[in-house]
Design a protein around this motif. Sequence first.
Motif, PDB file in Angstrom:
ATOM      1  N   ARG A   1       0.840  -1.201   0.000  1.00 13.47           N
ATOM      2  CA  ARG A   1       0.000   0.000   0.000  1.00 13.47           C
ATOM      3  C   ARG A   1       0.869   1.242   0.000  1.00 13.47           C
ATOM      4  O   ARG A   1       1.726   1.421   0.853  1.00 13.47           O
ATOM      5  CB  ARG A   1      -0.868   0.052   1.248  1.00 13.47           C
ATOM      6  N   GLY A   2       0.592   2.102  -0.941  1.00 13.56           N
ATOM      7  CA  GLY A   2       1.348   3.324  -1.023  1.00 13.56           C
ATOM      8  C   GLY A   2       0.630   4.465  -0.326  1.00 13.56           C
ATOM      9  O   GLY A   2      -0.517   4.352   0.112  1.00 13.56           O
ATOM     10  N   LEU A   3       1.324   5.566  -0.233  1.00  9.50           N
ATOM     11  CA  LEU A   3       0.759   6.759   0.384  1.00  9.50           C
ATOM     12  C   LEU A   3      -0.477   7.223  -0.366  1.00  9.50           C
ATOM     13  O   LEU A   3      -1.443   7.694   0.242  1.00  9.50           O
ATOM     14  CB  LEU A   3       1.818   7.869   0.416  1.00  9.50           C
ATOM     15  N   GLY A   4      -0.484   7.044  -1.679  1.00 11.19           N
ATOM     16  CA  GLY A   4      -1.646   7.415  -2.478  1.00 11.19           C
ATOM     17  C   GLY A   4      -2.888   6.641  -2.083  1.00 11.19           C
ATOM     18  O   GLY A   4      -3.987   7.189  -2.035  1.00 11.19           O
ATOM     19  N   LYS A   8      -6.338   8.216  -0.655  1.00 12.94           N
ATOM     20  CA  LYS A   8      -7.629   7.934  -1.294  1.00 12.94           C
ATOM     21  C   LYS A   8      -8.643   7.406  -0.280  1.00 12.94           C
ATOM     22  O   LYS A   8      -9.805   7.789  -0.298  1.00 12.94           O
ATOM     23  CB  LYS A   8      -7.464   6.922  -2.434  1.00 12.94           C
ATOM     24  N   ARG A   9      -8.183   6.519   0.598  1.00 14.62           N
ATOM     25  CA  ARG A   9      -9.078   5.959   1.617  1.00 14.62           C
ATOM     26  C   ARG A   9      -9.540   7.057   2.583  1.00 14.62           C
ATOM     27  O   ARG A   9     -10.713   7.136   2.928  1.00 14.62           O
ATOM     28  CB  ARG A   9      -8.393   4.822   2.370  1.00 14.62           C
ATOM     29  N   GLN A  10      -8.620   7.908   2.977  1.00 12.29           N
ATOM     30  CA  GLN A  10      -8.972   9.010   3.872  1.00 12.29           C
ATOM     31  C   GLN A  10      -9.947   9.979   3.193  1.00 12.29           C
ATOM     32  O   GLN A  10     -10.909  10.437   3.795  1.00 12.29           O
ATOM     33  CB  GLN A  10      -7.715   9.755   4.316  1.00 12.29           C
ATOM     34  N   GLU A  11      -9.703  10.247   1.931  1.00 15.27           N
ATOM     35  CA  GLU A  11     -10.579  11.122   1.156  1.00 15.27           C
ATOM     36  C   GLU A  11     -11.989  10.534   1.035  1.00 15.27           C
ATOM     37  O   GLU A  11     -12.984  11.237   1.182  1.00 15.27           O
ATOM     38  CB  GLU A  11      -9.966  11.337  -0.226  1.00 15.27           C
ATOM     39  N   GLU A  12     -12.070   9.226   0.818  1.00  6.50           N
ATOM     40  CA  GLU A  12     -13.359   8.541   0.718  1.00  6.50           C
ATOM     41  C   GLU A  12     -14.094   8.572   2.061  1.00  6.50           C
ATOM     42  O   GLU A  12     -15.300   8.807   2.111  1.00  6.50           O
ATOM     43  CB  GLU A  12     -13.163   7.092   0.255  1.00  6.50           C
ATOM     44  N   ASN A  13     -13.364   8.356   3.157  1.00 10.38           N
ATOM     45  CA  ASN A  13     -13.978   8.422   4.488  1.00 10.38           C
ATOM     46  C   ASN A  13     -14.521   9.813   4.772  1.00 10.38           C
ATOM     47  O   ASN A  13     -15.616   9.959   5.328  1.00 10.38           O
ATOM     48  CB  ASN A  13     -12.974   8.019   5.571  1.00 10.38           C
ATOM     49  N   THR A  14     -13.779  10.836   4.383  1.00 11.56           N
ATOM     50  CA  THR A  14     -14.220  12.218   4.579  1.00 11.56           C
ATOM     51  C   THR A  14     -15.471  12.492   3.752  1.00 11.56           C
ATOM     52  O   THR A  14     -16.426  13.108   4.235  1.00 11.56           O
ATOM     53  CB  THR A  14     -13.094  13.208   4.193  1.00 11.56           C
TER      54      THR A  14
END
Length: 104
Positions: A1-4, A8-14
């Motif tokens: 798993r990369g930083l990207g 993306k996961r954090q952005e989706e959760n937000t």
Amino acid sequence: RGLGDVYKRQEENTRRWDQKFASLCRFAQQHGHTRVRRYDKAYEGLGQWVRDQRRAHRAEQVRVAGQQPRYTGRISPEQVAYLDSIDFEWDVVNRPHESANEGS
């Protein structure tokens, strides 16, 4: 798993949190409170989300007190502020019970 992937996961959760918050705003405007029933069919999933926010808030208070909470969910200070801005009721367990029809 990369930083990207993490971003993306954090952005989706937000995005999901913002959508639920918008639904809660609509509910509060319609009903005059934020006590969504857990299985309200008109607001699919919102009651569980509201419950999760309360649990995460209690868990953060336990963490601040230097203890380990049982619930692992998190809520940011910004999210707490957003919920406070619509008079979110953090403690509904200790409230006097209102009529059974309220929130319908």
